[in-house]
Motif scaffolding. Structure first.
Motif, PDB file in Angstrom:
ATOM      1  N   GLY A 268      36.095  64.193 -23.952  1.00 16.78           N
ATOM      2  CA  GLY A 268      35.204  63.086 -23.555  1.00 16.78           C
ATOM      3  C   GLY A 268      34.300  63.478 -22.397  1.00 16.78           C
ATOM      4  N   GLU A 269      34.883  64.088 -21.386  1.00 18.12           N
ATOM      5  CA  GLU A 269      34.101  64.475 -20.205  1.00 18.12           C
ATOM      6  C   GLU A 269      33.180  65.657 -20.525  1.00 18.12           C
ATOM      7  N   ILE A 270      33.622  66.539 -21.428  1.00 19.36           N
ATOM      8  CA  ILE A 270      32.769  67.693 -21.773  1.00 19.36           C
ATOM      9  C   ILE A 270      31.512  67.205 -22.511  1.00 19.36           C
TER      10      ILE A 270
ATOM     11  N   GLY B 169      44.976  62.137 -14.845  1.00 19.12           N
ATOM     12  CA  GLY B 169      45.381  60.728 -14.768  1.00 19.12           C
ATOM     13  C   GLY B 169      44.155  59.848 -14.900  1.00 19.12           C
ATOM     14  N   ARG B 170      44.361  58.640 -15.475  1.00 22.56           N
ATOM     15  CA  ARG B 170      43.225  57.755 -15.741  1.00 22.56           C
ATOM     16  C   ARG B 170      42.431  57.479 -14.461  1.00 22.56           C
ATOM     17  N   GLY B 171      41.129  57.562 -14.580  1.00 18.56           N
ATOM     18  CA  GLY B 171      40.262  57.366 -13.409  1.00 18.56           C
ATOM     19  C   GLY B 171      40.086  58.628 -12.575  1.00 18.56           C
ATOM     20  N   GLY B 172      40.600  59.763 -13.094  1.00 18.75           N
ATOM     21  CA  GLY B 172      40.699  60.978 -12.280  1.00 18.75           C
ATOM     22  C   GLY B 172      39.402  61.720 -11.994  1.00 18.75           C
ATOM     23  N   SER B 173      38.275  61.299 -12.567  1.00 18.37           N
ATOM     24  CA  SER B 173      37.018  61.997 -12.246  1.00 18.37           C
ATOM     25  C   SER B 173      36.656  61.824 -10.778  1.00 18.37           C
ATOM     26  N   ASP B 174      37.057  60.690 -10.200  1.00 17.14           N
ATOM     27  CA  ASP B 174      36.815  60.491  -8.757  1.00 17.14           C
ATOM     28  C   ASP B 174      37.486  61.622  -7.978  1.00 17.14           C
ATOM     29  N   THR B 175      38.682  61.983  -8.426  1.00 15.72           N
ATOM     30  CA  THR B 175      39.442  63.025  -7.736  1.00 15.72           C
ATOM     31  C   THR B 175      38.752  64.378  -7.856  1.00 15.72           C
TER      32      THR B 175
ATOM     33  N   GLY C  91      34.506  65.801 -15.229  1.00 12.56           N
ATOM     34  CA  GLY C  91      35.555  65.330 -14.326  1.00 12.56           C
ATOM     35  C   GLY C  91      36.888  65.215 -15.039  1.00 12.56           C
ATOM     36  N   PHE C  92      37.936  64.884 -14.277  1.00  4.79           N
ATOM     37  CA  PHE C  92      39.222  64.437 -14.857  1.00  4.79           C
ATOM     38  C   PHE C  92      40.004  65.558 -15.525  1.00  4.79           C
ATOM     39  N   GLN C  93      39.575  66.821 -15.355  1.00  2.00           N
ATOM     40  CA  GLN C  93      40.239  67.896 -16.096  1.00  2.00           C
ATOM     41  C   GLN C  93      40.333  69.186 -15.299  1.00  2.00           C
TER      42      GLN C  93
ATOM     43  N   VAL D 266      30.936  64.073 -13.863  1.00  2.00           N
ATOM     44  CA  VAL D 266      30.825  62.940 -14.795  1.00  2.00           C
ATOM     45  C   VAL D 266      32.164  62.583 -15.429  1.00  2.00           C
ATOM     46  N   SER D 267      32.259  61.279 -15.798  1.00  2.00           N
ATOM     47  CA  SER D 267      33.369  60.781 -16.622  1.00  2.00           C
ATOM     48  C   SER D 267      32.890  60.722 -18.066  1.00  2.00           C
ATOM     49  N   ALA D 268      33.827  60.454 -18.962  1.00  2.00           N
ATOM     50  CA  ALA D 268      33.465  60.269 -20.372  1.00  2.00           C
ATOM     51  C   ALA D 268      32.553  59.042 -20.499  1.00  2.00           C
ATOM     52  N   MET D 269      31.642  59.084 -21.483  1.00  2.00           N
ATOM     53  CA  MET D 269      30.613  58.053 -21.592  1.00  2.00           C
ATOM     54  C   MET D 269      31.168  56.729 -22.116  1.00  2.00           C
TER      55      MET D 269
ATOM     56  N   ALA E 214      34.278  57.458 -25.487  1.00  2.00           N
ATOM     57  CA  ALA E 214      35.019  57.003 -24.295  1.00  2.00           C
ATOM     58  C   ALA E 214      36.477  57.442 -24.397  1.00  2.00           C
ATOM     59  N   THR E 215      37.111  57.576 -23.243  1.00  2.00           N
ATOM     60  CA  THR E 215      38.504  58.048 -23.207  1.00  2.00           C
ATOM     61  C   THR E 215      39.422  57.175 -24.076  1.00  2.00           C
ATOM     62  N   ASP E 216      39.288  55.848 -23.961  1.00  2.00           N
ATOM     63  CA  ASP E 216      40.171  54.963 -24.748  1.00  2.00           C
ATOM     64  C   ASP E 216      39.926  55.111 -26.237  1.00  2.00           C
TER      65      ASP E 216
HETATM   66  N1  ASP Z   1      37.468  59.148 -18.489  1.00  2.00           N
HETATM   67  C1  ASP Z   1      38.707  59.074 -17.727  1.00  2.00           C
HETATM   68  C2  ASP Z   1      39.289  57.667 -17.821  1.00  2.00           C
HETATM   69  O1  ASP Z   1      38.747  56.814 -18.484  1.00  2.00           O
HETATM   70  C3  ASP Z   1      38.529  59.513 -16.307  1.00  2.00           C
HETATM   71  C4  ASP Z   1      37.616  58.663 -15.462  1.00  2.00           C
HETATM   72  O2  ASP Z   1      36.958  57.758 -15.956  1.00  2.00           O
HETATM   73  O3  ASP Z   1      37.541  58.930 -14.251  1.00  2.00           O
HETATM   74  O4  ASP Z   1      40.330  57.429 -17.268  1.00  2.00           O
END
Ligand code: ASP
Ligand code: ADP
Ligand code: MG
Length: 409
Positions: A78-80, A154-160, A140-142, A40-43, A51-53
């Motif tokens: 956020g992700e936790i 890095g931003r968007g890193g939960s995909d990774t 994710g992302f950590q 999961v990513s942050a909500m 949310a991350t932002d």
């Molecule tokens: N929460 C993180 C972000 O906003 C990671 C992700 O969404 O994949 O960048």
């Protein structure tokens, strides 16, 4: 029992209603006889409480650089939170689940805070949960370094995280659930009816992701390519076929021979121009400038270097820092905010004459000024004013017939 990795983005997890759809997708996998490993990513998105932002805004200030280690500690929360909330929702549905942080999940990274790379994953904990019939919900992302320092990818890193887990768990396949029904020829926030691409090769989407298409993290695609993992991007709420990302060998109608597959953009850029009467080639000045920027963590793009002019773009949030760092050199420097880099992307454009002419002509007709261009074998990028983004994208979308359904869903 087979294992399947499913990743849910922040936009799919913001509310309890949305989390019902997420639980449905997980339940479906379970009922098909596959043990889900969920990432999961942050909500939610900017403004939503966790949310991350939103977390970032707690400490952000224009005139100081935040401590990268502190930022990672903050953002990892956020992700936790998201992992705990989703696993509780699954438990309430009668599906046994447990939240797992990145480091509990054995994700070891380098120490590059804010943009760490996964070095290895020890799947012991995840396997033990699976053996106990529990669904791991991994933040994710950590990850963490060997010294136990918490890092983010890095931003968007939960995909990774999801693709790397699929590689280690040898699933061969990963599902990335999001708020769009797949990858489109252009961001639907600009062209709402842009068609969804049924298939894409790793190379095509990697190019688009690096050039700003935020729908998937570029590193996720790289790992997918290295490990031969098929990635499916699809909607959480109405999962259709989505977009399949693979090497393309098994695809019936490859689109890699299309001149232009899609359009991507990166906004919030500042254009930096440094003019000098003394020849940059005759002094060490150019080197000093780029070294100074690197030492302060400023990444530069669209670089132009000539005897009397250096130009490049930066994230506009770095503008004040760049001015401060270069001030002692007493140069004639201008830093102008409000630019966007827009790119047409296509593996088939290499060696095809006239693509640049079509880009220039369509932007000219749409009255979009071009301030800088660059190209590679698979893209042409133009620097334009931010307020012209929609006009530029619409013009390029039409010019390259990206509403055309050929090779698409
Ligand atoms: N929460 C993180 C972000 O906003 C990671 C992700 O969404 O994949 O960048
Ligand atoms: P998530 O929270 O699921 O990770 P993201 O915001 O990271 O979601 O990615 C989904 C968003 O990516 C979409 O809402 C869409 O606006 C944006 N996007 C940008 N380019 C594209 C594209 N070419 N195709 C689909 N979506 C895109
Ligand atoms: Mg994302």
């Amino acid at each position: 029992m087979d294992i399947c990795v499913q990743k849910f983005g922040g936009s799919s997890l913001a509310t309890s209603e949305q989390r019902v759809h997420v639980c449905d997708r997980i339940n479906e996998a379970y009922e098909k006889g596959c043990h889900p490993v969920v990432v999961v990513s942050a909500m939610g998105r900017a403004g939503d409480p966790y949310a991350t932002d939103t977390l970032l805004s707690l400490v952000k200030s224009a005139d100081s650089q935040q401590d990268a280690r502190n930022l990672d500690l903050l953002l990892a929360c956020g992700e936790i939170i998201s992992a705990v909330v989703l696993s509780e929702a699954l438990n309430a549905r009668g599906l046994k689940a447990q939240a797992v942080t990145g480091w509990q999940g054995g994700i070891l990274t380098d120490a590059n805070h804010g943009s760490a790379r996964i070095l290895s994953i020890n799947p012991k904990k995840i396997y033990s949960l699976i053996e106990a019939g529990v669904i791991p919900v991994v933040a994710g992302f950590q990850g963490a370094t060997n010294d136990g320092e918490i890092t983010t990818l890095g931003r968007g890193g939960s995909d990774t995280t999801a693709v790397a887990l699929a590689a280690v768990l040898k699933t061969g396949y990963v599902e990335i659930y999001t708020d769009v029904d797949g990858i489109k020829t252009v961001d639907p926030r600009i062209i709402p009816d842009a068609p969804t691409l049924s298939t894409l090769t790793y190379r095509e989407i990697m190019e688009m992701a690096h050039l700003g298409a935020k729908v998937i993290h570029p590193r996720a695609v790289e790992i997918g390519m290295e490990a031969g993992i098929t990635i499916r991007v699809l909607s959480t709420v109405e999962p259709g076929k989505g977009t399949i990302i693979s090497s393309g060998k098994e695809v019936e109608h490859p689109i890699s021979d299309r001149v232009v597959t899609g359009i991507a953009y990166i906004s919030n850029r500042a254009h930096v121009r440094i003019a000098s009467e003394q020849d940059f080639n005759q002094s060490k000045l150019a080197l000093q400038i780029f070294q100074e920027l690197a030492n302060h963590g400023v990444s530069v793009d669209l670089i132009y270097l000539s005897p009397n002019l250096i130009a490049f773009i930066i994230d506009q949030e770095m503008s004040d820092l760049v001015k401060k760092v270069l001030a002692p050199y007493r140069l004639n420097i201008s830093v102008e905010k409000g630019y966007t880099k827009v790119s047409v992307v296509g593996a088939g454009m290499h060696g095809v004459p006239g693509v640049m002419a079509r880009v220039v002509q369509s932007l000219e007709q749409a009255k979009v000024g071009i301030y800088h261009t660059t190209d590679s074998h698979a893209n042409i990028s133009c620097l334009i004013k931010e307020d012209k983004l929609t006009d530029a994208v619409q013009a390029l979308f039409q010019e390259f017939e990206l509403s055309n359904k050929e090779g698409q869903e």
